[in-house]
Design an enzyme around this catalytic site. Structure first.
Site, PDB file in Angstrom:
ATOM      1  CG  ASP A  76      -2.058  -1.096   1.135  1.00  0.00           C
ATOM      2  OD1 ASP A  76      -2.004  -1.139  -0.268  1.00  0.00           O
ATOM      3  OD2 ASP A  76      -2.771  -1.690   1.923  1.00  0.00           O
ATOM      4  CG  ASP A 180      -1.420   7.771  22.452  1.00  0.00           C
ATOM      5  OD1 ASP A 180      -0.900   9.216  24.176  1.00  0.00           O
ATOM      6  OD2 ASP A 180      -0.908   7.247  22.886  1.00  0.00           O
ATOM      7  CB  SER A 196      -4.792   0.543  13.238  1.00  0.00           C
ATOM      8  OG  SER A 196      -4.276  -0.440  12.376  1.00  0.00           O
TER       9      SER A 196
END
Length: 340
Positions: A76, A180, A196
């Site tokens: 990818d 984060d 993810s």
């Protein structure tokens, strides 16, 4: 008229070099003209020696606009690099996966010869994938302007400190939290970084934008799916001096000081992907992620396909009226079992 196919490969890997060598040979024998970038052709010649196949060099022998298709050999990441190359032209990309998942790729290395045959016979279709326009503002000044096919990912710059952000949809604040980072993704990117980070999988034909917080310290910091016409924004708050960084497709980045504002809207220019066979997206999910489907029986038979015997006739009985006191005295009470 001659048909040209640009072969783009990750020439830092031996398997990619061999695949590019094979692809150029098969394109030539199929009556097509292979095209390569000079730097990648030089890498092949250093590995295999002088190339004995007629290969044109991009920007020297041929313009990018004159290429019919870009065959991308790699994962990818290589496809995203190719998307940058064809950003301003309408040349479609066809990926041949040499990586691990290769979700954007159309075929695998073992299918290379068949893929070339499909290209030669024009047995492919082209679909358009939504992209996003990304702008970064600091103190009222636009400091960066780019685009992304997968996502714009805002991340903390220091491992030790999270960033404080506030999210916005259509110029209205939604919520603030420490985290984060935040991923702003397209449907194509929903199976990449956003996936993810716990975001939803969005089918490619669904027009939407996705907001996915990363490790947020808040109750309502959940993934959101919003209209493709919405304007999304994330601001780095100044309640701390924590720095951030913005990555677009994992390839282009810019630092984000406290007070920076990132704005994302749908871009007017999509990326075009070539498809050699119409595989349902659900089947692609199963194959790429190796999902367990054992025990699946498929849809139940439709009513028109079910044949039954004749409908049974049910005999009914009409209940008799309750006897009156006079009927009881005279012995004329109705027989409740008498058939009507």
């Amino acid at each position: 008229m001659s048909r040209r196919v640009l072969v783009l490969a990750h020439t830092g890997r031996e398997d990619s070099l061999r695949a590019a060598w094979d692809a150029c040979g098969q394109l030539h024998y199929s009556g097509l003209i292979p095209v390569m970038q000079k730097s990648e052709l030089d890498d092949i010649e250093r590995f295999f020696g002088v190339v004995d196949k007629p290969i044109e060099i991009l920007h020297e022998d041929v313009r990018l606009e004159d290429v019919e298709l870009v065959m991308v050999l790699g994962g990818d990441g290589t496809i995203l690099r190719a998307a940058e190359l064809v950003r301003n032209v309408d040349v479609p990309l066809l990926g041949v996966n040499l990586g691990h998942v290769g979700f954007l790729a159309e075929s695998e290395r073992a299918d290379l010869a068949q893929t070339v045959e499909w290209i030669a016979s024009r047995e492919y279709t082209v679909e358009e994938r939504m992209t996003i326009d990304v702008q970064v503002w600091v103190r009222g000044q636009k400091i960066w302007h780019t685009w992304a096919l997968n996502e714009a990912a805002i991340e903390k710059a220091d491992r030790e400190r999270m960033i404080e952000v506030v999210t916005e949809v259509d110029e209205r604040p939604l919520t603030s939290f420490g985290c984060d980072g935040v991923v702003l993704a397209t449907p194509t990117g929903s199976t990449a970084y956003a996936f993810s980070s716990g975001g939803p999988v969005v089918w490619p034909e669904v027009e939407a934008l996705v907001i996915v917080p990363i490790s947020a310290h808040a109750l309502f910091a959940k993934p959101l799916v919003v209209s493709p016409r919405s304007k999304l924004a994330v601001e780095i708050l100044t309640r701390t001096d924590a720095q951030g960084v913005l990555w677009c497709d994992g390839r282009r980045s810019v630092d984000l000081p406290p007070g920076a504002r990132i704005e994302v809207t749908r871009s007017t220019r999509p990326v075009r992907l070539a498809r050699t066979h119409q595989t349902p997206f659900s089947a692609r999910l199963v194959r790429k992620f190796e999902l367990p489907i054992h025990g699946w029986r498929g849809p139940a038979p439709r009513s028109a396909d079910i044949h039954t015997g004749p409908t049974p006739v049910i005999r009914t009985f009409k209940p008799s009226p309750l006897p009156t006191p006079q009927d009881v005295r005279t012995g004329r009470a109705a027989d409740p079992t008498k058939e009507m």
